[in-house]
Design a protein around this motif. Structure first.
Motif, mmCIF file in Angstrom:
data_model
loop_
_atom_site.group_PDB
_atom_site.id
_atom_site.type_symbol
_atom_site.label_atom_id
_atom_site.label_comp_id
_atom_site.label_asym_id
_atom_site.label_seq_id
_atom_site.Cartn_x
_atom_site.Cartn_y
_atom_site.Cartn_z
ATOM 1 N N ALA A 128 0.825 -1.491 -0.210
ATOM 2 C CA ALA A 128 0.016 -0.116 -0.095
ATOM 3 C C ALA A 128 0.803 1.275 0.080
ATOM 4 O O ALA A 128 0.653 2.262 -0.543
ATOM 5 C CB ALA A 128 -0.864 -0.059 1.098
ATOM 6 N N LEU A 129 1.801 1.137 0.838
ATOM 7 C CA LEU A 129 2.837 2.395 0.985
ATOM 8 C C LEU A 129 3.850 2.582 -0.450
ATOM 9 O O LEU A 129 3.839 3.891 -0.737
ATOM 10 C CB LEU A 129 3.832 2.351 2.107
ATOM 11 C CG LEU A 129 2.894 2.703 3.350
ATOM 12 C CD1 LEU A 129 3.838 2.310 4.536
ATOM 13 C CD2 LEU A 129 2.240 3.940 3.592
ATOM 14 N N ILE A 137 1.252 7.141 10.708
ATOM 15 C CA ILE A 137 1.877 5.708 10.632
ATOM 16 C C ILE A 137 2.868 5.460 11.593
ATOM 17 O O ILE A 137 2.921 4.586 12.350
ATOM 18 C CB ILE A 137 2.162 5.416 9.156
ATOM 19 C CG1 ILE A 137 1.192 5.463 8.388
ATOM 20 C CG2 ILE A 137 3.026 4.066 9.190
ATOM 21 C CD1 ILE A 137 1.255 5.319 6.883
ATOM 22 N N HIS A 165 1.163 3.871 -3.550
ATOM 23 C CA HIS A 165 0.357 5.292 -3.088
ATOM 24 C C HIS A 165 1.197 6.332 -2.538
ATOM 25 O O HIS A 165 2.054 6.127 -1.439
ATOM 26 C CB HIS A 165 -0.786 5.022 -2.306
ATOM 27 C CG HIS A 165 -1.867 4.235 -2.890
ATOM 28 N ND1 HIS A 165 -2.505 4.330 -3.799
ATOM 29 C CD2 HIS A 165 -2.116 2.878 -2.710
ATOM 30 C CE1 HIS A 165 -3.244 3.478 -4.329
ATOM 31 N NE2 HIS A 165 -3.015 2.348 -3.625
ATOM 32 N N GLN A 166 1.085 7.637 -2.852
ATOM 33 C CA GLN A 166 1.835 8.724 -2.439
ATOM 34 C C GLN A 166 1.144 9.036 -1.114
ATOM 35 O O GLN A 166 -0.136 9.329 -1.041
ATOM 36 C CB GLN A 166 1.807 9.970 -3.164
ATOM 37 C CG GLN A 166 2.390 11.345 -2.796
ATOM 38 C CD GLN A 166 3.998 11.099 -3.293
ATOM 39 O OE1 GLN A 166 4.369 10.277 -4.029
ATOM 40 N NE2 GLN A 166 4.591 11.739 -2.545
ATOM 41 N N SER A 167 1.943 8.878 -0.103
ATOM 42 C CA SER A 167 1.568 9.357 1.333
ATOM 43 C C SER A 167 1.710 10.816 1.722
ATOM 44 O O SER A 167 2.776 11.416 1.387
ATOM 45 C CB SER A 167 1.942 8.537 2.481
ATOM 46 O OG SER A 167 1.321 7.012 2.115
ATOM 47 N N SER A 168 0.844 11.614 2.485
ATOM 48 C CA SER A 168 1.327 12.860 2.573
ATOM 49 C C SER A 168 2.190 12.920 4.144
ATOM 50 O O SER A 168 2.473 11.778 4.604
ATOM 51 C CB SER A 168 0.180 13.857 3.287
ATOM 52 O OG SER A 168 -0.521 13.148 4.431
ATOM 53 N N LYS A 169 2.795 13.898 4.353
ATOM 54 C CA LYS A 169 3.878 14.024 5.471
ATOM 55 C C LYS A 169 2.994 13.631 6.872
ATOM 56 O O LYS A 169 3.361 12.922 7.703
ATOM 57 C CB LYS A 169 4.446 15.354 5.529
ATOM 58 C CG LYS A 169 5.680 15.713 4.847
ATOM 59 C CD LYS A 169 6.436 16.840 4.961
ATOM 60 C CE LYS A 169 7.351 17.023 4.144
ATOM 61 N NZ LYS A 169 8.175 18.059 4.339
ATOM 62 N N ASP A 170 1.882 14.126 6.935
ATOM 63 C CA ASP A 170 0.773 14.035 8.301
ATOM 64 C C ASP A 170 0.580 12.517 8.132
ATOM 65 O O ASP A 170 0.564 11.832 9.193
ATOM 66 C CB ASP A 170 -0.540 14.734 7.928
ATOM 67 C CG ASP A 170 -0.209 16.198 8.183
ATOM 68 O OD1 ASP A 170 0.720 16.693 8.626
ATOM 69 O OD2 ASP A 170 -1.096 17.179 7.851
ATOM 70 N N GLU A 171 0.259 11.843 6.997
ATOM 71 C CA GLU A 171 -0.279 10.454 7.055
ATOM 72 C C GLU A 171 0.934 9.419 7.493
ATOM 73 O O GLU A 171 1.086 8.696 8.363
ATOM 74 C CB GLU A 171 -0.645 10.053 5.736
ATOM 75 C CG GLU A 171 -1.821 10.428 5.383
ATOM 76 C CD GLU A 171 -2.196 10.133 3.878
ATOM 77 O OE1 GLU A 171 -3.463 9.857 3.569
ATOM 78 O OE2 GLU A 171 -1.510 10.306 2.975
ATOM 79 N N ILE A 172 2.295 9.799 7.094
ATOM 80 C CA ILE A 172 3.461 9.149 7.399
ATOM 81 C C ILE A 172 3.756 9.325 8.929
ATOM 82 O O ILE A 172 4.008 8.459 9.620
ATOM 83 C CB ILE A 172 4.654 9.664 6.525
ATOM 84 C CG1 ILE A 172 4.558 9.230 5.089
ATOM 85 C CG2 ILE A 172 5.998 9.137 7.051
ATOM 86 C CD1 ILE A 172 5.404 9.619 4.007
ATOM 87 N N GLU A 173 3.491 10.449 9.399
ATOM 88 C CA GLU A 173 3.847 10.761 10.807
ATOM 89 C C GLU A 173 2.896 9.909 11.553
ATOM 90 O O GLU A 173 3.115 9.418 12.799
ATOM 91 C CB GLU A 173 3.654 12.416 10.933
ATOM 92 C CG GLU A 173 4.027 12.751 12.638
ATOM 93 C CD GLU A 173 5.435 12.400 12.771
ATOM 94 O OE1 GLU A 173 5.678 11.861 14.070
ATOM 95 O OE2 GLU A 173 6.362 12.493 11.923
#
Length: 128
Positions: A103-104, A117, A107-115
């Motif tokens: 999944a990662l 996670i 798909h492009q994840s935002s900085k907020d999503e990565i944080e």
């Protein structure tokens, strides 16, 4: 009453459920207008799908007024958990890690999503 365990929603039914989970109570027309923002769909197709969903116990229908109002019966969290479990078991041979990495990677994840996670992984690590 039918439980979400007995009837798992189809892809089209999931699209409608997402709208009902997000908006709450909706008419067929309201659901149809939102659906057609993303893809071409006929009104009668949307109506028929929602009638089938009512028969399957995925939604309830208030018929007290001329315009019927639909509401999701199945729980969003439980439905998502069931679908993810099935996906992990069937497509990733039971490996949640492989699902997450796929999944990662796709798909492009935002900085907020990565944080978020990272914070979730830290929380899981502390629990073990």
């Amino acid at each position: 009453m039918v439980t979400d365990q007995q009837h798992k929603p189809t892809e089209s039914e999931l699209e409608i459920l997402q709208i009902l989970w997000d908006k709450g109570n909706c008419t067929v027309r309201e659901v149809h207008e939102i659906l057609t923002l993303e893809k071409e769909a006929g009104y009668t197709t949307t109506l028929k799908l929602m009638q089938i969903m009512h028969e399957k116990g995925l939604v309830k229908r208030d018929t007290s007024a001329k315009t019927h109002i639909y509401t999701a019966i199945v729980n969003q969290q439980k439905t998502q958990e069931q679908l993810v479990t099935k996906l992990i078991d069937n497509a990733f041979n039971g490996s949640a890690a492989r699902l997450v990495m796929q999944a990662l990677g796709n798909h492009q994840s935002s900085k907020d999503e990565i944080e978020a996670i990272k914070e979730y992984l830290d929380k899981l690590e502390k629990q073990q």
